[in-house]
Design a protein around this motif. Structure first.
Motif, PDB file in Angstrom:
ATOM      1  N   GLN A   1       0.057 -11.978   0.051  1.00  0.00           N
ATOM      2  CA  GLN A   1      -0.735 -11.054   0.118  1.00  0.00           C
ATOM      3  C   GLN A   1      -0.989 -10.340  -1.428  1.00  0.00           C
ATOM      4  O   GLN A   1      -0.051 -10.447  -2.142  1.00  0.00           O
ATOM      5  CB  GLN A   1      -0.461 -10.173   0.925  1.00  0.00           C
ATOM      6  CG  GLN A   1      -0.320 -10.398   2.492  1.00  0.00           C
ATOM      7  CD  GLN A   1      -0.036  -9.323   3.345  1.00  0.00           C
ATOM      8  OE1 GLN A   1       0.407  -8.362   2.990  1.00  0.00           O
ATOM      9  NE2 GLN A   1      -0.175  -9.447   4.504  1.00  0.00           N
ATOM     10  N   ILE A   2      -1.975  -9.962  -1.678  1.00  0.00           N
ATOM     11  CA  ILE A   2      -2.396  -9.170  -2.929  1.00  0.00           C
ATOM     12  C   ILE A   2      -3.273  -8.041  -2.413  1.00  0.00           C
ATOM     13  O   ILE A   2      -4.045  -8.105  -1.841  1.00  0.00           O
ATOM     14  CB  ILE A   2      -3.007 -10.083  -3.995  1.00  0.00           C
ATOM     15  CG1 ILE A   2      -2.191 -11.139  -4.613  1.00  0.00           C
ATOM     16  CG2 ILE A   2      -3.301  -9.135  -5.165  1.00  0.00           C
ATOM     17  CD1 ILE A   2      -2.915 -12.141  -5.623  1.00  0.00           C
ATOM     18  N   SER A   3      -2.662  -6.895  -3.143  1.00  0.00           N
ATOM     19  CA  SER A   3      -3.469  -5.688  -2.838  1.00  0.00           C
ATOM     20  C   SER A   3      -3.751  -4.778  -4.051  1.00  0.00           C
ATOM     21  O   SER A   3      -2.769  -4.944  -4.973  1.00  0.00           O
ATOM     22  CB  SER A   3      -2.714  -4.573  -1.693  1.00  0.00           C
ATOM     23  OG  SER A   3      -1.343  -4.238  -2.403  1.00  0.00           O
ATOM     24  N   VAL A   4      -4.763  -4.125  -4.083  1.00  0.00           N
ATOM     25  CA  VAL A   4      -5.067  -3.384  -5.490  1.00  0.00           C
ATOM     26  C   VAL A   4      -5.497  -1.913  -4.927  1.00  0.00           C
ATOM     27  O   VAL A   4      -6.364  -1.972  -4.329  1.00  0.00           O
ATOM     28  CB  VAL A   4      -6.409  -4.141  -6.142  1.00  0.00           C
ATOM     29  CG1 VAL A   4      -6.631  -3.358  -7.362  1.00  0.00           C
ATOM     30  CG2 VAL A   4      -6.033  -5.457  -6.847  1.00  0.00           C
ATOM     31  N   LEU A   5      -4.528  -1.029  -5.310  1.00  0.00           N
ATOM     32  CA  LEU A   5      -4.653   0.272  -4.706  1.00  0.00           C
ATOM     33  C   LEU A   5      -5.111   1.101  -5.788  1.00  0.00           C
ATOM     34  O   LEU A   5      -4.281   0.987  -6.859  1.00  0.00           O
ATOM     35  CB  LEU A   5      -3.433   0.798  -4.062  1.00  0.00           C
ATOM     36  CG  LEU A   5      -3.032   0.178  -2.831  1.00  0.00           C
ATOM     37  CD1 LEU A   5      -1.691   0.699  -2.106  1.00  0.00           C
ATOM     38  CD2 LEU A   5      -4.156   0.200  -1.728  1.00  0.00           C
ATOM     39  N   GLY A   6      -6.156   1.871  -5.703  1.00  0.00           N
ATOM     40  CA  GLY A   6      -6.626   2.731  -6.739  1.00  0.00           C
ATOM     41  C   GLY A   6      -6.366   4.259  -6.496  1.00  0.00           C
ATOM     42  O   GLY A   6      -5.697   4.573  -5.772  1.00  0.00           O
ATOM     43  N   PRO A   7      -7.173   5.251  -7.496  1.00  0.00           N
ATOM     44  CA  PRO A   7      -6.661   6.687  -6.948  1.00  0.00           C
ATOM     45  C   PRO A   7      -7.184   7.029  -5.712  1.00  0.00           C
ATOM     46  O   PRO A   7      -8.121   6.393  -5.124  1.00  0.00           O
ATOM     47  CB  PRO A   7      -7.915   7.176  -8.013  1.00  0.00           C
ATOM     48  CG  PRO A   7      -7.919   5.938  -9.200  1.00  0.00           C
ATOM     49  CD  PRO A   7      -8.027   4.662  -8.432  1.00  0.00           C
ATOM     50  N   GLY A   8      -6.260   7.807  -5.129  1.00  0.00           N
ATOM     51  CA  GLY A   8      -6.442   8.111  -3.554  1.00  0.00           C
ATOM     52  C   GLY A   8      -6.050   7.261  -2.752  1.00  0.00           C
ATOM     53  O   GLY A   8      -6.508   7.269  -1.559  1.00  0.00           O
ATOM     54  N   ASN A   9      -5.296   6.073  -3.215  1.00  0.00           N
ATOM     55  CA  ASN A   9      -4.828   5.181  -2.344  1.00  0.00           C
ATOM     56  C   ASN A   9      -5.762   4.329  -1.477  1.00  0.00           C
ATOM     57  O   ASN A   9      -5.486   4.090  -0.506  1.00  0.00           O
ATOM     58  CB  ASN A   9      -3.805   5.770  -1.299  1.00  0.00           C
ATOM     59  CG  ASN A   9      -2.647   5.125  -1.306  1.00  0.00           C
ATOM     60  OD1 ASN A   9      -2.122   4.165  -2.091  1.00  0.00           O
ATOM     61  ND2 ASN A   9      -1.727   5.245  -0.104  1.00  0.00           N
TER      62      ASN A   9
END
Length: 175
Positions: free
Chosen positions: A61-69
């Motif tokens: 898996q790959i996730s990309v979490l930005g501002p505000g999750n």
């Protein structure tokens, strides 16, 4: 007796030397976007390169979490030998984005980690839905799907046992 002790010592040493690679997990050697990079525009995909081939499976898996999750990666993980990648939606707010990954290492163990990059100019993208985290990896047709490492280790242990048995039988004096 001395010969048997010497053969046993060599067998144990050989087993320990051969078993050492089994404990080595994949190591992340490069990323795109780079670790701690500052970008004006968001990447279309995240690419991670490891020191050894990644095994296929649903664990990758790959996730990309930005501002505000918020989640920005969406789609399936693509595996091509030691390189995995996942598509990323057009990014939104400026800020720090965290790339998280979990892979099935060449030795059969799960390896996970994370790193960050910064988006310096806000984009106009919208985050993915909550359940869009990338998973269900697809093995590239060019990737090797060889025999698991544990099979080779088990075979080596069996061969060493046979060799030790033969050495002990041949070393006995005929009376």
């Amino acid at each position: 007796m001395r010969r048997a002790l010497l053969a046993l010592t060599f067998t144990v040493a050989a087993m320990l030397c051969m078993a050492a690679p089994a404990s080595a997990h994949n190591v992340l050697i490069s990323t795109d976007p780079g670790k701690n990079a500052s970008l004006d525009t968001g990447p279309a995909k995240v690419t991670l390169t490891f020191d050894a081939p990644v095994q296929g499976g649903d664990i990758n898996q790959i996730s990309v979490l930005g501002p505000g999750n918020t989640q920005w990666a969406e789609g399936t993980v693509d595996i091509s030998s030691n390189v995995i990648s996942a598509p990323v939606r057009p990014l939104g707010p400026a800020g720090t984005y965290t790339v998280g990954y979990r892979i099935l290492s060449a030795d059969g163990h799960a390896v996970s980690g994370e790193y960050t990059f910064t988006l310096t100019k806000a984009g106009n993208g919208t985050p993915a839905t909550a359940n869009a985290a990338t998973g269900a990896s697809q093995q590239s047709s060019s990737a090797a799907t060889g025999v698991p490492l544990w099979v080779w280790i088990a075979g080596a242990v069996i061969l060493l046992g046979i060799g030790l048995s033969l050495a002990l039988r041949m070393g006995r004096k005929v009376e």
